[in-house]
Design a protein around this motif. Sequence first.
Motif, PDB file in Angstrom:
ATOM      1  N   ALA A 199       3.709   0.484  -0.122  1.00 33.30           N
ATOM      2  CA  ALA A 199       4.101  -0.694   0.662  1.00 33.30           C
ATOM      3  C   ALA A 199       5.587  -0.945   0.489  1.00 33.30           C
ATOM      4  CB  ALA A 199       3.305  -1.914   0.212  1.00 33.30           C
ATOM      5  N   HIS A 200       6.284  -1.150   1.607  1.00 29.74           N
ATOM      6  CA  HIS A 200       7.711  -1.459   1.566  1.00 29.74           C
ATOM      7  C   HIS A 200       7.880  -2.920   1.963  1.00 29.74           C
ATOM      8  CE1 HIS A 200      12.018  -1.338   2.235  1.00 29.74           C
ATOM      9  NE2 HIS A 200      12.066  -0.092   1.769  1.00 29.74           N
ATOM     10  N   SER A 201       8.175  -3.766   0.980  1.00 28.23           N
ATOM     11  CA  SER A 201       8.247  -5.205   1.221  1.00 28.23           C
ATOM     12  C   SER A 201       9.387  -5.571   2.163  1.00 28.23           C
ATOM     13  CB  SER A 201       8.412  -5.957  -0.104  1.00 28.23           C
ATOM     14  OG  SER A 201       7.286  -5.778  -0.932  1.00 28.23           O
ATOM     15  N   GLY A 202      10.539  -4.946   1.999  1.00 26.51           N
ATOM     16  CA  GLY A 202      11.682  -5.283   2.821  1.00 26.51           C
ATOM     17  C   GLY A 202      11.473  -4.976   4.283  1.00 26.51           C
ATOM     18  N   ASP A 203      10.797  -3.861   4.579  1.00 23.95           N
ATOM     19  CA  ASP A 203      10.568  -3.452   5.960  1.00 23.95           C
ATOM     20  C   ASP A 203       9.245  -3.955   6.521  1.00 23.95           C
ATOM     21  OD1 ASP A 203      12.981  -2.142   5.959  1.00 23.95           O
ATOM     22  OD2 ASP A 203      12.126  -0.159   5.524  1.00 23.95           O
ATOM     23  N   GLY A 204       8.348  -4.453   5.669  1.00 26.32           N
ATOM     24  CA  GLY A 204       7.049  -4.920   6.129  1.00 26.32           C
ATOM     25  C   GLY A 204       6.189  -3.818   6.711  1.00 26.32           C
ATOM     26  N   VAL A 213       3.072  -5.371   8.283  1.00 28.14           N
ATOM     27  CA  VAL A 213       2.587  -6.134   7.124  1.00 28.14           C
ATOM     28  C   VAL A 213       3.737  -6.943   6.516  1.00 28.14           C
ATOM     29  CG1 VAL A 213       0.522  -4.833   6.477  1.00 28.14           C
ATOM     30  CG2 VAL A 213       2.781  -3.936   5.851  1.00 28.14           C
ATOM     31  N   PRO A 214       4.188  -7.982   7.212  1.00 29.69           N
ATOM     32  CA  PRO A 214       5.244  -8.828   6.648  1.00 29.69           C
ATOM     33  C   PRO A 214       4.784  -9.464   5.345  1.00 29.69           C
ATOM     34  CG  PRO A 214       4.203  -9.899   8.523  1.00 29.69           C
ATOM     35  CD  PRO A 214       3.685  -8.496   8.498  1.00 29.69           C
ATOM     36  N   ASN A 215       5.690  -9.582   4.403  1.00 27.80           N
ATOM     37  CA  ASN A 215       5.383 -10.160   3.086  1.00 27.80           C
ATOM     38  C   ASN A 215       4.457  -9.277   2.250  1.00 27.80           C
ATOM     39  OD1 ASN A 215       6.861 -12.481   3.857  1.00 27.80           O
ATOM     40  ND2 ASN A 215       5.014 -13.462   4.658  1.00 27.80           N
ATOM     41  N   VAL A 216       4.384  -7.991   2.549  1.00 32.50           N
ATOM     42  CA  VAL A 216       3.442  -7.138   1.832  1.00 32.50           C
ATOM     43  C   VAL A 216       3.848  -7.005   0.367  1.00 32.50           C
ATOM     44  CG1 VAL A 216       4.615  -4.948   2.403  1.00 32.50           C
ATOM     45  CG2 VAL A 216       2.140  -4.977   1.929  1.00 32.50           C
ATOM     46  N   ASP A 217       2.845  -7.025  -0.491  1.00 31.27           N
ATOM     47  CA  ASP A 217       3.039  -6.928  -1.938  1.00 31.27           C
ATOM     48  C   ASP A 217       2.141  -5.804  -2.452  1.00 31.27           C
ATOM     49  OD1 ASP A 217       3.359  -7.490  -4.729  1.00 31.27           O
ATOM     50  OD2 ASP A 217       3.876  -9.543  -4.232  1.00 31.27           O
ATOM     51  N   GLY A 218       1.060  -6.128  -3.160  1.00 33.06           N
ATOM     52  CA  GLY A 218       0.165  -5.095  -3.664  1.00 33.06           C
ATOM     53  C   GLY A 218      -0.782  -4.598  -2.594  1.00 33.06           C
ATOM     54  N   ILE A 219      -1.278  -3.366  -2.777  1.00 34.42           N
ATOM     55  CA  ILE A 219      -2.238  -2.785  -1.836  1.00 34.42           C
ATOM     56  C   ILE A 219      -3.373  -2.122  -2.595  1.00 34.42           C
ATOM     57  CG2 ILE A 219      -0.522  -2.415  -0.029  1.00 34.42           C
ATOM     58  CD1 ILE A 219      -0.497   0.566  -0.807  1.00 34.42           C
ATOM     59  N   THR A 227      10.718 -12.619   5.999  1.00 40.33           N
ATOM     60  CA  THR A 227       9.759 -11.838   6.754  1.00 40.33           C
ATOM     61  C   THR A 227       8.573 -12.674   7.191  1.00 40.33           C
ATOM     62  OG1 THR A 227       8.740 -11.108   4.698  1.00 40.33           O
ATOM     63  CG2 THR A 227      10.387  -9.657   5.685  1.00 40.33           C
ATOM     64  N   GLY A 228       8.280 -13.730   6.443  1.00 46.26           N
ATOM     65  CA  GLY A 228       7.165 -14.585   6.821  1.00 46.26           C
ATOM     66  C   GLY A 228       7.395 -15.268   8.141  1.00 46.26           C
ATOM     67  N   LEU A 229       8.649 -15.660   8.440  1.00 50.04           N
ATOM     68  CA  LEU A 229       8.942 -16.300   9.711  1.00 50.04           C
ATOM     69  C   LEU A 229       8.679 -15.342  10.863  1.00 50.04           C
ATOM     70  CD1 LEU A 229      12.248 -18.151   8.793  1.00 50.04           C
ATOM     71  CD2 LEU A 229       9.964 -19.131   9.094  1.00 50.04           C
ATOM     72  N   ALA A 230       9.049 -14.078  10.652  1.00 51.64           N
ATOM     73  CA  ALA A 230       8.784 -13.094  11.700  1.00 51.64           C
ATOM     74  C   ALA A 230       7.302 -12.855  11.846  1.00 51.64           C
ATOM     75  CB  ALA A 230       9.502 -11.775  11.371  1.00 51.64           C
ATOM     76  N   GLY A 231       6.582 -12.857  10.720  1.00 50.20           N
ATOM     77  CA  GLY A 231       5.145 -12.600  10.770  1.00 50.20           C
ATOM     78  C   GLY A 231       4.388 -13.648  11.542  1.00 50.20           C
ATOM     79  N   GLN A 232       4.901 -14.894  11.548  1.00 48.48           N
ATOM     80  CA  GLN A 232       4.214 -15.945  12.265  1.00 48.48           C
ATOM     81  C   GLN A 232       4.260 -15.746  13.765  1.00 48.48           C
ATOM     82  OE1 GLN A 232       5.899 -19.625  10.916  1.00 48.48           O
ATOM     83  NE2 GLN A 232       5.362 -19.244   8.780  1.00 48.48           N
ATOM     84  N   MET A 233       5.176 -14.892  14.232  1.00 49.11           N
ATOM     85  CA  MET A 233       5.315 -14.666  15.656  1.00 49.11           C
ATOM     86  C   MET A 233       4.356 -13.600  16.167  1.00 49.11           C
ATOM     87  SD  MET A 233       7.632 -16.849  16.289  1.00 49.11           S
ATOM     88  CE  MET A 233       8.035 -16.401  17.975  1.00 49.11           C
TER      89      MET A 233
END
Length: 314
Positions: free
Chosen positions: A205-210, A230-236, A20-26
């Motif tokens: 937060a749904h990490s898989g779906d961002g 929110v790509p790579n989302v973890d805690g909120i 998901t991080g690669l997508a987030g960079q775009m």
Amino acid sequence: MHRPGKLIRVAAIAATALVTGLAGQMLALPAQASPPGETVIVLPGATSAEGIAAGTGTTFYAGDLFGGDIYRGDVNTGDVELFIDAPPGHMAAGLVVDVPHRLLFVAGGFDGTAHVYSTATGAHVATVQLATEFPSIVNDVAVTKDGAWFTDSAQAKLYFVPVSPLGELGTPRTLLLSGPAANLTGEVNNNGIRATADGHTLVVAHSGDGVLNTVDPVSGASSTISGVSVPNVDGILLEGRTVYAVLNFSNEIVQISLDGSLESGTRVKTITSPAFQIPTTVARFGDRLATVNAKFDTGLPPTADTYEVVVVDR
């Protein structure tokens, strides 16, 4: 399921975050702020890290993911000490403090449990079995005036542990999810969780779906908050209509403003720091935010020499 699960969990987080991080960079994101005055607090003797929670005043609690130990410190002075030396086999994923009842709730990870401690004495109050089916990853926790809600990153369920006005724990129950929060196609699915002040809505937060989803705590029905990626989302962290979301492999904390109905949101600020090394969860102390470096980039499991709490201006 127990010992191997520790490696599996880290691998799952890393795989999801890297993809998901690669997508987030775009994505075109708002201007980033790199706070000049961050404070770095080393957790003495920690072998890993993930959860952080605010106590009273400037007190924080941080957990050793694999060891299950809990550290207590002060974000202003930087003082920190081992507070709870957990029994062998415990894990400490997300954690939260129930301030009125002086209880610390800890998500127990792969064995499907929750651990509860006294913030007054550090005594072990209870270990509660939440999951009855496996695999299970009890990943994070939020408190309301009535009890504590836990996510499961491997199952389409939330768990609730009631807490009486006197601070007594009740019988846990399971909430079956429907809608987007029930999606289990990711390596890690539902992760960070918080509740509105009235407890009538959960934000998960749904990490898989961002994405961030709202969940009805009675029916389990869920809806995706539109306009929030929110790509790579973890805690909120949720305060009023403001969400702070930790994007772990992006090394960012993003501030999101939600509309009054919690149906849509807008990213208004991105906070980063040279001191971030895969932050995972976040707590607020006035005008500052504290996060934990999990260092999942050092190997599987992590092999860093130290693990830290990083405090930045919000």
